[in-house]
Design a protein around this motif. Structure first.
Motif, short mmCIF file in Angstrom:
data_model
loop_
_atom_site.label_atom_id
_atom_site.label_comp_id
_atom_site.label_asym_id
_atom_site.label_seq_id
_atom_site.Cartn_x
_atom_site.Cartn_y
_atom_site.Cartn_z
N MET A 36 0.84 -0.96 -0.14
CA MET A 36 -0.07 -0.13 -0.05
C MET A 36 0.72 1.26 -0.16
O MET A 36 0.47 2.19 -0.66
N LEU A 37 2.17 1.24 0.81
CA LEU A 37 2.72 2.38 0.41
C LEU A 37 3.59 2.50 -0.89
O LEU A 37 3.57 3.36 -1.43
N ALA A 38 3.73 1.58 -1.63
CA ALA A 38 3.97 1.56 -3.10
C ALA A 38 2.98 2.26 -4.13
O ALA A 38 3.19 3.02 -4.73
N PHE A 95 -3.88 5.96 0.67
CA PHE A 95 -3.43 6.67 2.13
C PHE A 95 -4.24 6.01 3.08
O PHE A 95 -3.68 5.56 3.99
N ILE A 96 -5.70 5.91 2.91
CA ILE A 96 -6.49 5.00 3.91
C ILE A 96 -5.94 3.77 3.92
O ILE A 96 -6.03 2.84 5.19
N GLY A 97 -5.48 3.01 2.86
CA GLY A 97 -5.12 1.66 2.81
C GLY A 97 -3.81 1.47 3.85
O GLY A 97 -3.93 0.45 4.43
N ALA A 253 -16.18 3.44 5.82
CA ALA A 253 -16.46 4.73 6.02
C ALA A 253 -15.65 5.72 5.06
O ALA A 253 -16.21 6.91 4.26
N ALA A 254 -14.41 5.66 4.78
CA ALA A 254 -13.61 6.43 4.18
C ALA A 254 -13.61 6.27 2.52
O ALA A 254 -13.16 7.17 1.67
N LEU A 255 -13.75 4.87 2.01
CA LEU A 255 -13.60 4.74 0.58
C LEU A 255 -14.94 4.13 0.11
O LEU A 255 -15.42 4.52 -0.89
N MET A 256 -15.23 3.05 0.69
CA MET A 256 -16.41 2.19 0.14
C MET A 256 -17.77 3.06 -0.19
O MET A 256 -18.25 3.08 -0.98
#
Length: 535
Positions: A36-38, A95-97, A253-256
């Motif tokens: 996820m950073l990548a 970012f949220i990941g 909350a943040a994505l889906m």
């Protein structure tokens, strides 16, 4: 190829994490984090390279595209595209990941399968934000549901099976309605052109009879408002949030939920402009009802996590209000609210998860006086509560004010009622802090405060919310060309049957952007068809 890698990295990471989990849970966590950073680095570097408005405008329709013939016999292609809107959503997802993986560091049961599901949800969400083939879009739409079902059903709390099934039924049933509309649009386009295609760019401007356009639009609309969610199809959300593990709640909350708002902006408005205009007052009314209803129910909760879940219903009412106001200010407000709600509410879910793992309860009747025990946690909770209520200087304030300013141009009475939600948000946000962290302790708690990993998660969200509140220009500039393109796509006219009383005259209805009024206007055009036998 960067678009393919943004999706492929989490998919490959999940396939590596699953079998590795039994041998080395620690390595599984680090692989998921690095993947996820990548993704985040790829998205941010791409944003920096195309991060000014001039560069975005000079690139044409899309900043990046990838197209590969998948099933040519059916007109299906692996077609991905990124503009400013999808770029912002992909950066938010990555970012949220990263933060979701960090928040899951304490998961010890079936670690490999947990991270497999986590990464595949994120891959599906990124795919939804990038897909420009409607069949591919539906594929990714369904792809993100099944791993979330497992995440809630296996790693959730007491009523996890009920909540997982309810989540799946609501989202799957509404998704099938969208599939029917996609197929309907597919066959209507073929009837007009003789070409079978799911290509979004080719389907734009398809001539559809008004009644058929309304029914097709409603299939998309229902699927997206269920996912957003909008009252009265919101009831799956509090249950799913309450029973989901921390990472599941954060991603929900943040994505889906944002995939629903994205779908309205990407598909409903451009593909069915006239039908969308007809239901706009009704959609805005649903948004206002959600703002007030969600806030009232939030105030009535004793379960801290369920309280935060109902705040999502309230805040996302501003998103649908902004989308169907049909002007650029409101569109910008909807985009900012989508991003900032993801950060503030995602942060609250992480905080609730941290607190639950320490005191093993979410019942606010058992809390109180925690500030003296965990002052850093109390300070973070206060900040996130202030962000949630829309304190000036933080990102949520920018998003909600822009949504209200834009909505005011479209419908003054509904905007007035929507502002009541800001007052209610202040009440329930302060209610959280008062009952959980202030007052007399109801029980004797001896628990540790935020550790380094917790502080990194919270610090990242706090810094981002402050940045968006004090300097939102990069985000607004990035979104602006995509929203301008959205306005252009909405110029598509839908022809109606010729008026028999006018002989060879045919009427067309179209939607155009009025620069002076900064809003869309619907106008009528009548053309004279040539007489039979004339050249």
């Amino acid at each position: 190829m960067i678009l393919v890698w943004l999706i492929l990295l989490p998919i490959l990471g999940g396939l590596v994490a699953w079998p590795l989990g039994k041998r080395s849970p620690s390595a599984t966590r680090w692989i998921a984090l690095l993947i996820m950073l990548a993704d985040l680095v790829l998205a941010v570097v791409f944003w920096i390279q195309t991060g000014n408005q001039t560069a975005l405008l000079e690139q044409g329709n899309w900043l990046a595209e990838f197209q590969w013939s998948w099933i040519p016999q059916l007109g299906i292609s692996f077609y991905l595209g990124m503009d400013g809107l999808s770029l912002l959503m992909v950066v938010l997802t990555a970012f949220i990941g990263v933060l979701s993986v960090l928040a899951s560091w304490d998961v010890h049961e079936r670690v490999g399968f947990f991270h497999f599901n986590l990464l595949w949800i994120l891959a599906g969400i990124i795919g939804v934000f990038l897909a420009l083939d409607l069949f591919l879009f539906y594929f990714f739409w369904e792809m993100m549901l099944i791993p979330m079902y497992f995440l809630i059903g296996i790693w959730g709390y007491e009523n996890r099976i009920y909540s997982a099934i309810k989540f799946f039924i609501f989202t799957q049933a509404s998704g099938l309605l969208m599939l029917l509309s996609i197929l309907g649009l597919y066959f209507v386009h073929h009837a007009n052109t003789g070409v079978y295609t799911f290509n979004y760019m080719e389907l734009l401007g398809t001539s559809i009879a008004p009644r058929a356009a309304m029914w097709l639009m409603l299939g998309f609309f229902v699927a997206f408002v269920v996912k957003l969610p909008v009252v009265p199809v919101h009831t799956w959300l509090p249950d799913a949030h309450t029973e989901a593990p921390t990472a599941g709640s954060v991603i929900l909350a943040a994505l889906m939920l944002k995939t629903g708002a994205y779908g309205l902006m990407r598909f409903v408005l451009p593909l069915f402009p006239d039908a969308a205009e007809q239901i706009a007052p009704f959609a805005m009314l649903l948004g206002v009802i959600g703002i007030i209803y969600g806030a009232i129910l939030a105030f009535a909760q004793n379960d801290l996590k369920r309280l935060v879940a109902y705040t999502s219903v309230s805040h996302l009412g501003f998103v649908i209000l902004g989308i169907f106001a049909f002007n650029e200010i409101a569109f910008q407000g909807a985009v900012m609210t989508m991003i900032c709600h993801g950060l503030s509410t995602g942060g609250l879910f992480v905080l609730v998860g941290i607190l639950y793992h320490r005191i093993h309860t979410r019942d606010m009747d058992r809390m109180g006086g925690l500030w003296n025990v965990v002052p850093r946690m109390g300070g973070v909770g206060m900040f996130l509560a202030m962000a949630s209520l829309g304190l000036p200087g933080l990102g949520n304030f920018i998003g909600e004010m822009l949504s209200l300013f834009g909505a005011y141009q479209a419908n003054i009475p509904l905007t007035v009622f929507a502002t009541i939600g800001l007052v209610f948000a202040t009440v329930y946000s302060l209610w959280i802090i008062q009952r959980a962290f202030h007052g007399q302790p109801r029980e004797t708690w001896e628990i540790p405060d935020l550790n380094f990993r917790d502080s990194v998660i919270m610090g990242a969200m706090i810094i981002t919310l402050v940045w968006l509140g004090l300097y939102p220009k990069p985000v607004l500039d990035t979104a602006k060309p995509a929203l301008e393109k959205l306005k252009q796509n909405m110029l598509t006219a839908d022809a109606i049957e010729p008026d028999q009383d006018r002989g060879n005259q045919t009427e067309f209805y179209s939607t155009a952007w009025n620069q002076e009024e900064n809003a869309f206007e619907r106008y009528q055009v009548r053309i004279d068809l040539p007489e039979e036998g004339s050249q």
